[in-house]
Motif scaffolding. Structure first.
Motif, PDB file in Angstrom:
ATOM      1  N   LYS A   1       0.753  -1.248  -0.018  1.00  0.00           N
ATOM      2  CA  LYS A   1       0.041  -0.021   0.087  1.00  0.00           C
ATOM      3  C   LYS A   1       0.889   1.159  -0.207  1.00  0.00           C
ATOM      4  CE  LYS A   1      -4.018  -2.048   2.126  1.00  0.00           C
ATOM      5  NZ  LYS A   1      -5.238  -2.299   3.025  1.00  0.00           N
TER       6      LYS A   1
ATOM      7  N   GLU B   1      -6.280   7.629  -1.759  1.00  0.00           N
ATOM      8  CA  GLU B   1      -7.210   6.856  -2.385  1.00  0.00           C
ATOM      9  C   GLU B   1      -6.901   5.517  -1.362  1.00  0.00           C
ATOM     10  OE1 GLU B   1      -6.242   6.542  -6.274  1.00  0.00           O
ATOM     11  OE2 GLU B   1      -7.295   8.437  -6.931  1.00  0.00           O
TER      12      GLU B   1
ATOM     13  N   LYS C   1      -8.526   5.455   1.897  1.00  0.00           N
ATOM     14  CA  LYS C   1     -10.047   5.346   1.603  1.00  0.00           C
ATOM     15  C   LYS C   1     -10.538   3.898   1.545  1.00  0.00           C
ATOM     16  CE  LYS C   1     -11.148  10.070   0.405  1.00  0.00           C
ATOM     17  NZ  LYS C   1     -11.370  10.840  -0.806  1.00  0.00           N
ATOM     18  N   SER C   2      -9.626   2.915   0.964  1.00  0.00           N
ATOM     19  CA  SER C   2      -9.863   1.657   0.432  1.00  0.00           C
ATOM     20  C   SER C   2      -9.858   0.616   1.544  1.00  0.00           C
ATOM     21  CB  SER C   2      -8.908   1.330  -0.902  1.00  0.00           C
ATOM     22  OG  SER C   2      -7.596   1.367  -0.262  1.00  0.00           O
TER      23      SER C   2
END
Length: 389
Positions: free
Chosen positions: A109, A385, A388-389
């Motif tokens: 990530k 992003e 948020k995932s």
């Protein structure tokens, strides 16, 4: 922010890709980031780990080559360590090893961005074809794993077989372009050293002597220019000897160039330092970029020439034609058209002032710090992003 930049070749290797990566890396470092470049030790005399102008360069030993590609058995272990130590990853493609790194970035990530420089074309031969297919496959995987793909122009992206499948991931960011400031006397001394007979006009080409650069197009156009301007001289800046994979091309093109060398109409300047390049462009009347295929995606040298007050003539290739079209400082000719190149040269040389523009707005558009800021915004966008995932 800790930024990891990965590419197959880095400086002192000279190409548009390596110059782009070096300028961006140094801009990131100037802006306070911790920057590491991971690359190949393509020359065994280069240190495995060094810091150059605030940028750490880690080189992975090369076991052997396949055409212009390199095989690095320890690449994976080094990538594991460095990806774990950094916050964001920037990959420069084409690159065989990019897919594994992009996957690591996705799993951990960490914002991962591909900067795609050009489509890949390998020299003829079964081994080269196999290597090409392997790189294309790995590039496809890298595109699937990465968060974004950066390219220079929308024009190139829409015509690239690779990029047009990933337009939903695309971000257009202009390339970083800069030249050192040099005093007028340095420019004058460069002219006296490289052109003591003051032959005019001077046509410049800044490239490697490589198949895709279209040097023969200029060679074929030159006689027509010499008919009108008998004292014309071509100055070729860049590597022209012992280029890996270009031996056959060198043997084919050099006999045609030699006759111009003997008459003083062609001069090889070799590799020039950034300071020398800053003196090279102002001494030209026009720069030419007669590239032949999509391995050329923009032509950074065009912007370098324009910010030095020198117009450019470029092939009508996607991306390559954009500097002239955007800045209206030159002409575009059809690919491989030596007659068209000769006519464009005569038109610009006969009315050069019509193709000169204020260089300052052009310079500002491509400042490395401005480009680095765009990347920073992109990394931050991806990080949001991911959160948020």
């Amino acid at each position: 922010m800790r930024i990891l930049i990965i590419l197959t070749y880095y400086r002192p290797h000279t190409s548009g890709l390596t110059i782009y990566a070096e300028r961006l890396a140094r801009a990131f470092a100037r802006r306070g980031h911790a920057v590491t470049v991971m690359t190949s030790q393509y020359d065994k005399s280069l240190p495995l780990d060094e810091t150059v102008e605030g940028v750490r360069v880690v080189r992975v030993p090369v076991l052997f080559r396949v055409s212009k590609g390199v095989i690095m058995p320890s690449f994976g272990l080094t990538a594991n360590r460095l990806v774990g130590e950094h916050d964001v990853i920037q990959l420069h493609l084409p690159q065989f090893d990019a897919a594994g790194v992009a996957l690591r970035g996705r799993l951990l990530k960490k914002p991962t961005v591909i900067t795609y420089h050009c489509d890949l074309r390998m020299p003829p031969g079964l081994l080269s074809w196999a290597a090409n297919q392997a790189v294309l496959f790995m590039n496809e995987l890298a595109a699937r794993f990465t968060h974004r793909i950066v390219t220079y122009t929308q024009d190139y992206a829409e015509h690239s077989p690779y990029l047009r499948r990933y337009l939903h991931k695309l971000k257009v960011i202009p390339p970083p372009v800069e030249l050192p400031e040099v005093p007028p006397q340095a420019i004058q001394q460069f002219r006296l050293r490289t052109n003591p007979q003051d032959r005019r006009p001077v046509i410049g080409m800044a490239a490697r002597l490589a198949t895709e650069k279209g040097v023969e197009v200029l060679v074929e156009a030159l006689p027509k220019v010499l008919q009108v301007y008998p004292q014309t001289q071509v100055q070729f800046a860049g590597t022209y000897q012992n280029i890996v994979g270009e031996e056959a091309y060198y043997a084919r093109i050099m006999p045609r160039i030699t006759r111009f060398q003997e008459s003083g109409a062609w001069q090889f300047l070799g590799n020039l330092s950034p300071e020398q390049m800053a003196c090279f462009y102002p001494n030209l009347d026009v720069l030419v970029l007669p590239s032949l295929n999509s391995t050329e995606a923009f032509g950074l040298v065009q912007i370098e020439a324009m910010i030095s007050g020198t117009p450019s003539i470029a092939s009508n290739l996607p991306g390559v034609r954009q500097p002239v079209k955007i800045h209206e400082m030159g002409k575009v000719v059809e690919i491989g058209d030596s007659e068209g190149l000769a006519e464009a040269l005569l038109e610009i040389l006969g009315n050069r002032t019509a193709y000169i523009r204020d260089p300052q707005p052009i310079r500002q558009r491509y400042l490395p710090d401005r480009v680095a800021e765009e990347y920073e915004k992109l990394f931050a966008e991806i990080q949001r992003e991911i959160c948020k995932s």
